[in-house]
Design a protein around this motif. Structure first.
Motif, PDB file in Angstrom:
ATOM      1  N   SER A   1       0.857  -1.178   0.000  1.00 23.22           N
ATOM      2  CA  SER A   1       0.000   0.000   0.000  1.00 23.22           C
ATOM      3  C   SER A   1       0.898   1.233   0.000  1.00 23.22           C
ATOM      4  O   SER A   1       2.013   1.200   0.517  1.00 23.22           O
ATOM      5  CB  SER A   1      -0.922   0.008   1.217  1.00 23.22           C
ATOM      6  OG  SER A   1      -0.164   0.067   2.401  1.00 23.22           O
ATOM      7  N   ILE A   2       0.397   2.297  -0.611  1.00 24.92           N
ATOM      8  CA  ILE A   2       1.093   3.581  -0.600  1.00 24.92           C
ATOM      9  C   ILE A   2       0.184   4.572   0.101  1.00 24.92           C
ATOM     10  O   ILE A   2      -0.948   4.790  -0.331  1.00 24.92           O
ATOM     11  CB  ILE A   2       1.422   4.079  -2.013  1.00 24.92           C
ATOM     12  CG1 ILE A   2       2.299   3.074  -2.764  1.00 24.92           C
ATOM     13  CG2 ILE A   2       2.109   5.443  -1.954  1.00 24.92           C
ATOM     14  CD1 ILE A   2       2.583   3.454  -4.207  1.00 24.92           C
ATOM     15  N   GLU A   3       0.687   5.125   1.190  1.00 28.19           N
ATOM     16  CA  GLU A   3      -0.053   6.187   1.879  1.00 28.19           C
ATOM     17  C   GLU A   3       0.416   7.506   1.296  1.00 28.19           C
ATOM     18  O   GLU A   3       1.567   7.901   1.458  1.00 28.19           O
ATOM     19  CB  GLU A   3       0.205   6.160   3.379  1.00 28.19           C
ATOM     20  CG  GLU A   3      -0.560   7.238   4.123  1.00 28.19           C
ATOM     21  CD  GLU A   3      -0.280   7.241   5.599  1.00 28.19           C
ATOM     22  OE1 GLU A   3       0.607   8.017   6.031  1.00 28.19           O
ATOM     23  OE2 GLU A   3      -0.922   6.468   6.323  1.00 28.19           O
ATOM     24  N   VAL A   4      -0.483   8.176   0.593  1.00 26.33           N
ATOM     25  CA  VAL A   4      -0.164   9.449  -0.036  1.00 26.33           C
ATOM     26  C   VAL A   4      -0.626  10.556   0.909  1.00 26.33           C
ATOM     27  O   VAL A   4      -1.800  10.616   1.274  1.00 26.33           O
ATOM     28  CB  VAL A   4      -0.853   9.579  -1.413  1.00 26.33           C
ATOM     29  CG1 VAL A   4      -0.426  10.865  -2.110  1.00 26.33           C
ATOM     30  CG2 VAL A   4      -0.546   8.356  -2.282  1.00 26.33           C
ATOM     31  N   ARG A   5       0.298  11.397   1.330  1.00 30.51           N
ATOM     32  CA  ARG A   5       0.003  12.506   2.241  1.00 30.51           C
ATOM     33  C   ARG A   5       0.005  13.802   1.438  1.00 30.51           C
ATOM     34  O   ARG A   5       1.058  14.297   1.053  1.00 30.51           O
ATOM     35  CB  ARG A   5       1.026  12.560   3.358  1.00 30.51           C
ATOM     36  CG  ARG A   5       0.990  11.317   4.233  1.00 30.51           C
ATOM     37  CD  ARG A   5       2.030  11.351   5.308  1.00 30.51           C
ATOM     38  NE  ARG A   5       2.003  10.109   6.072  1.00 30.51           N
ATOM     39  CZ  ARG A   5       2.920   9.772   6.936  1.00 30.51           C
ATOM     40  NH1 ARG A   5       3.956  10.579   7.171  1.00 30.51           N
ATOM     41  NH2 ARG A   5       2.822   8.628   7.586  1.00 30.51           N
ATOM     42  N   VAL A   6      -1.180  14.318   1.187  1.00 35.09           N
ATOM     43  CA  VAL A   6      -1.356  15.487   0.326  1.00 35.09           C
ATOM     44  C   VAL A   6      -1.594  16.718   1.191  1.00 35.09           C
ATOM     45  O   VAL A   6      -2.495  16.732   2.030  1.00 35.09           O
ATOM     46  CB  VAL A   6      -2.561  15.282  -0.620  1.00 35.09           C
ATOM     47  CG1 VAL A   6      -2.723  16.471  -1.556  1.00 35.09           C
ATOM     48  CG2 VAL A   6      -2.416  13.977  -1.406  1.00 35.09           C
ATOM     49  N   SER A   7      -0.791  17.761   0.967  1.00 35.04           N
ATOM     50  CA  SER A   7      -0.973  19.014   1.720  1.00 35.04           C
ATOM     51  C   SER A   7      -0.361  20.169   0.933  1.00 35.04           C
ATOM     52  O   SER A   7       0.471  19.943   0.070  1.00 35.04           O
ATOM     53  CB  SER A   7      -0.322  18.904   3.100  1.00 35.04           C
ATOM     54  OG  SER A   7       1.076  18.794   2.967  1.00 35.04           O
TER      55      SER A   7
ATOM     56  N   LYS B   1      -4.711  12.134   3.949  1.00 38.66           N
ATOM     57  CA  LYS B   1      -4.036  10.860   3.709  1.00 38.66           C
ATOM     58  C   LYS B   1      -4.947   9.993   2.857  1.00 38.66           C
ATOM     59  O   LYS B   1      -6.090   9.745   3.213  1.00 38.66           O
ATOM     60  CB  LYS B   1      -3.722  10.167   5.026  1.00 38.66           C
ATOM     61  CG  LYS B   1      -2.707  10.934   5.854  1.00 38.66           C
ATOM     62  CD  LYS B   1      -2.440  10.261   7.173  1.00 38.66           C
ATOM     63  CE  LYS B   1      -1.483  11.122   7.995  1.00 38.66           C
ATOM     64  NZ  LYS B   1      -1.276  10.575   9.332  1.00 38.66           N
ATOM     65  N   VAL B   2      -4.417   9.567   1.721  1.00 34.70           N
ATOM     66  CA  VAL B   2      -5.148   8.715   0.794  1.00 34.70           C
ATOM     67  C   VAL B   2      -4.310   7.464   0.601  1.00 34.70           C
ATOM     68  O   VAL B   2      -3.143   7.553   0.220  1.00 34.70           O
ATOM     69  CB  VAL B   2      -5.378   9.416  -0.566  1.00 34.70           C
ATOM     70  CG1 VAL B   2      -6.164   8.520  -1.508  1.00 34.70           C
ATOM     71  CG2 VAL B   2      -6.064  10.762  -0.373  1.00 34.70           C
ATOM     72  N   THR B   3      -4.892   6.298   0.870  1.00 39.52           N
ATOM     73  CA  THR B   3      -4.146   5.052   0.747  1.00 39.52           C
ATOM     74  C   THR B   3      -4.554   4.313  -0.520  1.00 39.52           C
ATOM     75  O   THR B   3      -5.737   4.123  -0.784  1.00 39.52           O
ATOM     76  CB  THR B   3      -4.388   4.152   1.976  1.00 39.52           C
ATOM     77  OG1 THR B   3      -3.969   4.865   3.155  1.00 39.52           O
ATOM     78  CG2 THR B   3      -3.597   2.860   1.880  1.00 39.52           C
ATOM     79  N   ILE B   4      -3.542   3.918  -1.277  1.00 40.41           N
ATOM     80  CA  ILE B   4      -3.732   3.123  -2.489  1.00 40.41           C
ATOM     81  C   ILE B   4      -3.195   1.727  -2.166  1.00 40.41           C
ATOM     82  O   ILE B   4      -2.019   1.573  -1.852  1.00 40.41           O
ATOM     83  CB  ILE B   4      -2.961   3.718  -3.687  1.00 40.41           C
ATOM     84  CG1 ILE B   4      -3.305   5.190  -3.914  1.00 40.41           C
ATOM     85  CG2 ILE B   4      -3.184   2.876  -4.931  1.00 40.41           C
ATOM     86  CD1 ILE B   4      -4.670   5.442  -4.475  1.00 40.41           C
ATOM     87  N   ASP B   5      -4.065   0.736  -2.215  1.00 37.68           N
ATOM     88  CA  ASP B   5      -3.674  -0.641  -1.894  1.00 37.68           C
ATOM     89  C   ASP B   5      -3.407  -1.456  -3.152  1.00 37.68           C
ATOM     90  O   ASP B   5      -3.877  -1.114  -4.241  1.00 37.68           O
ATOM     91  CB  ASP B   5      -4.794  -1.324  -1.089  1.00 37.68           C
ATOM     92  CG  ASP B   5      -4.971  -0.729   0.288  1.00 37.68           C
ATOM     93  OD1 ASP B   5      -3.955  -0.474   0.957  1.00 37.68           O
ATOM     94  OD2 ASP B   5      -6.128  -0.516   0.691  1.00 37.68           O
ATOM     95  N   GLY B   6      -2.672  -2.548  -2.979  1.00 37.21           N
ATOM     96  CA  GLY B   6      -2.461  -3.508  -4.055  1.00 37.21           C
ATOM     97  C   GLY B   6      -1.446  -3.107  -5.096  1.00 37.21           C
ATOM     98  O   GLY B   6      -1.486  -3.596  -6.221  1.00 37.21           O
ATOM     99  N   VAL B   7      -0.511  -2.225  -4.743  1.00 38.57           N
ATOM    100  CA  VAL B   7       0.508  -1.773  -5.694  1.00 38.57           C
ATOM    101  C   VAL B   7       1.683  -2.751  -5.658  1.00 38.57           C
ATOM    102  O   VAL B   7       2.298  -2.945  -4.606  1.00 38.57           O
ATOM    103  CB  VAL B   7       0.992  -0.342  -5.355  1.00 38.57           C
ATOM    104  CG1 VAL B   7       2.053   0.105  -6.342  1.00 38.57           C
ATOM    105  CG2 VAL B   7      -0.183   0.631  -5.338  1.00 38.57           C
TER     106      VAL B   7
END
Length: 139
Positions: free
Chosen positions: A25-31, A68-74
């Motif tokens: 999973s990639i936790e994308v921290r957008v700010s 925080k947006v998590t993309i799973d299965g990468v």
């Protein structure tokens, strides 16, 4: 089931342990997300599909501050992450008449370019078998 180490036992064990490719999973921290209108859209791209139809994506309702947006299965490998605040929720990065983005956007590794988007290599991150974090600053 198998009392001795045989080729069949080793093959069965390999299928059980390695039958599926490892994914992370990639936790994308957008700010900083400036307001609560629209959505924050995130995409994870390989080199071939960078800035085109990315393999993984997500959109979440925007809220002010860091999101925080998590993309799973990468799968493990080299990926670039991009994000933008779709303030009017029209599912696209709006542009001015001369093609400049009018909504805030950013890339992993804070990749930037003077004119146009950065090259894949500037934004590329390595993803292993475990969770990864990709901070993105919207500009």
């Amino acid at each position: 089931m198998f009392s001795r180490s045989t080729p069949a036992a080793c093959a069965m064990l390999a299928i059980l342990l390695c039958g599926t490719a490892a994914a992370a999973s990639i936790e994308v921290r957008v700010s900083p997300v400036a307001d609560t209108g629209g959505t924050v859209n995130v995409a994870v791209c390989d080199r071939e599909r960078f800035l085109k139809q990315c393999a993984y994506s997500a959109a979440v309702p925007a809220r002010a501050g860091e999101m925080k947006v998590t993309i799973d299965g990468v799968p493990a490998g080299t990926w670039a992450v991009l994000a933008y605040h779709d303030a009017n929720a029209n599912s696209k990065l709006d542009r001015s008449p001369i093609g400049m983005p009018t909504e805030k956007y950013g890339f992993s590794r804070d990749a930037r370019n003077m004119f146009g988007p950065p090259a894949f290599d500037k934004a590329a991150i390595e993803v292993g078998d475990g969770p990864a974090v990709a901070p993105i600053t919207l500009r």
